[in-house]
Write a protein that holds these residues in place. Structure first.
Motif, PDB file in Angstrom:
ATOM      1  N   SER A  66       0.811  -1.220   0.000  1.00  0.00           N
ATOM      2  CA  SER A  66       0.000   0.000   0.000  1.00  0.00           C
ATOM      3  C   SER A  66       0.844   1.270   0.000  1.00  0.00           C
ATOM      4  CB  SER A  66      -0.948   0.005   1.206  1.00  0.00           C
ATOM      5  OG  SER A  66      -0.221  -0.054   2.425  1.00  0.00           O
ATOM      6  N   GLU A  67       2.086   1.189   0.501  1.00  0.00           N
ATOM      7  CA  GLU A  67       2.967   2.356   0.539  1.00  0.00           C
ATOM      8  C   GLU A  67       3.893   2.453  -0.672  1.00  0.00           C
ATOM      9  OE1 GLU A  67       2.829   4.716   2.886  1.00  0.00           O
ATOM     10  OE2 GLU A  67       1.129   3.605   3.726  1.00  0.00           O
ATOM     11  N   LEU A  68       3.716   1.558  -1.639  1.00  0.00           N
ATOM     12  CA  LEU A  68       4.593   1.529  -2.801  1.00  0.00           C
ATOM     13  C   LEU A  68       4.140   2.550  -3.843  1.00  0.00           C
ATOM     14  CD1 LEU A  68       6.941   0.378  -4.379  1.00  0.00           C
ATOM     15  CD2 LEU A  68       5.466  -1.510  -5.131  1.00  0.00           C
ATOM     16  N   ASN A  69       4.789   3.701  -3.837  1.00  0.00           N
ATOM     17  CA  ASN A  69       4.556   4.729  -4.840  1.00  0.00           C
ATOM     18  C   ASN A  69       5.624   4.563  -5.920  1.00  0.00           C
ATOM     19  OD1 ASN A  69       4.952   7.336  -6.236  1.00  0.00           O
ATOM     20  ND2 ASN A  69       3.384   8.083  -4.817  1.00  0.00           N
ATOM     21  N   LEU A  70       5.206   4.097  -7.083  1.00  0.00           N
ATOM     22  CA  LEU A  70       6.174   3.760  -8.128  1.00  0.00           C
ATOM     23  C   LEU A  70       6.985   4.970  -8.589  1.00  0.00           C
ATOM     24  CD1 LEU A  70       4.187   1.214 -10.334  1.00  0.00           C
ATOM     25  CD2 LEU A  70       6.039   0.756  -8.727  1.00  0.00           C
ATOM     26  N   ARG A  71       6.369   6.126  -8.624  1.00  0.00           N
ATOM     27  CA  ARG A  71       7.085   7.325  -9.069  1.00  0.00           C
ATOM     28  C   ARG A  71       8.203   7.677  -8.077  1.00  0.00           C
ATOM     29  NH1 ARG A  71       4.212  13.002 -10.951  1.00  0.00           N
ATOM     30  NH2 ARG A  71       6.132  14.062 -11.632  1.00  0.00           N
ATOM     31  N   THR A  72       7.868   7.646  -6.800  1.00  0.00           N
ATOM     32  CA  THR A  72       8.872   7.941  -5.774  1.00  0.00           C
ATOM     33  C   THR A  72       9.958   6.877  -5.756  1.00  0.00           C
ATOM     34  OG1 THR A  72       7.185   9.015  -4.411  1.00  0.00           O
ATOM     35  CG2 THR A  72       9.245   8.396  -3.318  1.00  0.00           C
TER      36      THR A  72
END
Length: 241
Positions: A66-72
């Motif tokens: 759920s915390e996986l922001n691909l852009r970041t």
């Protein structure tokens, strides 16, 4: 830590200079001709296995993304590539280029080479795991004592060593291994340690993208597949000759 990192390579250079070992044996040349697919494979191995692990972990609810922001995460990945590439030149020149090439000359069996290189490579990391690695980072990866963590890490590197060694042997170059190692450092370490994913308590040893048993078995399978390709390639070359 810098001394610890560069000392093996400096030792290898001294041994090369004061012996009959040729730099050609080390695999300094990139050998692009006929090996471009292995360069591509070296870049894709860790992402492919990591995606597989994330899919399995998510399916069994062992991994929370759920915390996986691909852009970041992509930004973090590329920000560490250059320093990782430089660092891994030191490692791969020694463990694959120097140590592996000299063990091959002794006509040891493949499994003896895997075990020796993987063990030496892993044991060299002991100062890192026992002293340099922050406690908080270690506990995120595998919440155990430093001694147990070190043992698991060495066993993991023995499994990994097969694909590193086979990539080196099939291309006769350290550079696919440098790329493989660089992608590993920039991908799975931030993924877990920086909190982009979280693993259910007690499941780290099973499914962790860094040291999970399932993960290590997948990398072991990749290494054996490259070994099979190398043997087929050697057989074809022998037939042609």
């Amino acid at each position: 830590m810098g001394i610890w990192l560069v000392f093996p390579m400096l030792t290898a250079i001294v041994l090369i200079l004061y012996s009959k070992i040729s730099w050609k044996e080390i695999g300094i040349k990139p050998n692009f001709k006929g090996n471009l697919r292995w360069y591509l494979i070296s870049v894709l191995i860790f992402p492919a296995v990591t995606v597989t692990i994330l899919v399995i972990g998510n399916a069994f609810k062992w991994i929370d993304m759920s915390e996986l922001n691909l852009r970041t995460f992509t930004g973090v990945f590329f920000s560490t590539i250059l320093i990782g590439f430089i660092k891994n030149i030191f490692e791969e020149t020694v463990w694959r280029g120097f140590l592996t090439s000299q063990l091959v000359k002794l006509n040891l069996t493949d499994w003896k080479i895997y075990l020796l290189v993987g063990s030496v490579w892993g044991i060299w990391h002991v100062p890192y795991y026992m002293m340099f690695l922050p406690e908080t980072d270690m506990q995120v990866v595998l919440p155990v004592s430093r001694i147990i963590f070190t043992v698991v890490a060495i066993l993991t590197m023995i499994c990994w060593s097969i694909m590193f060694i086979e990539l080196y042997r099939i291309t006769n170059s350290i550079w696919p291994c440098v790329l493989l190692h660089t992608v590993e450092d920039s991908l799975i370490n931030p993924l877990v340690i920086s909190g982009f994913i979280s693993i259910s308590s007690g499941k780290e040893i099973v499914i962790s993208p860094i040291c999970g048993v399932i993960t290590s078995l997948l990398y072991l399978s990749v290494g054996l597949a490259i070994k099979a390709s190398r043997r087929r390639q050697t057989k074809v070359q022998s037939t042609v000759c």
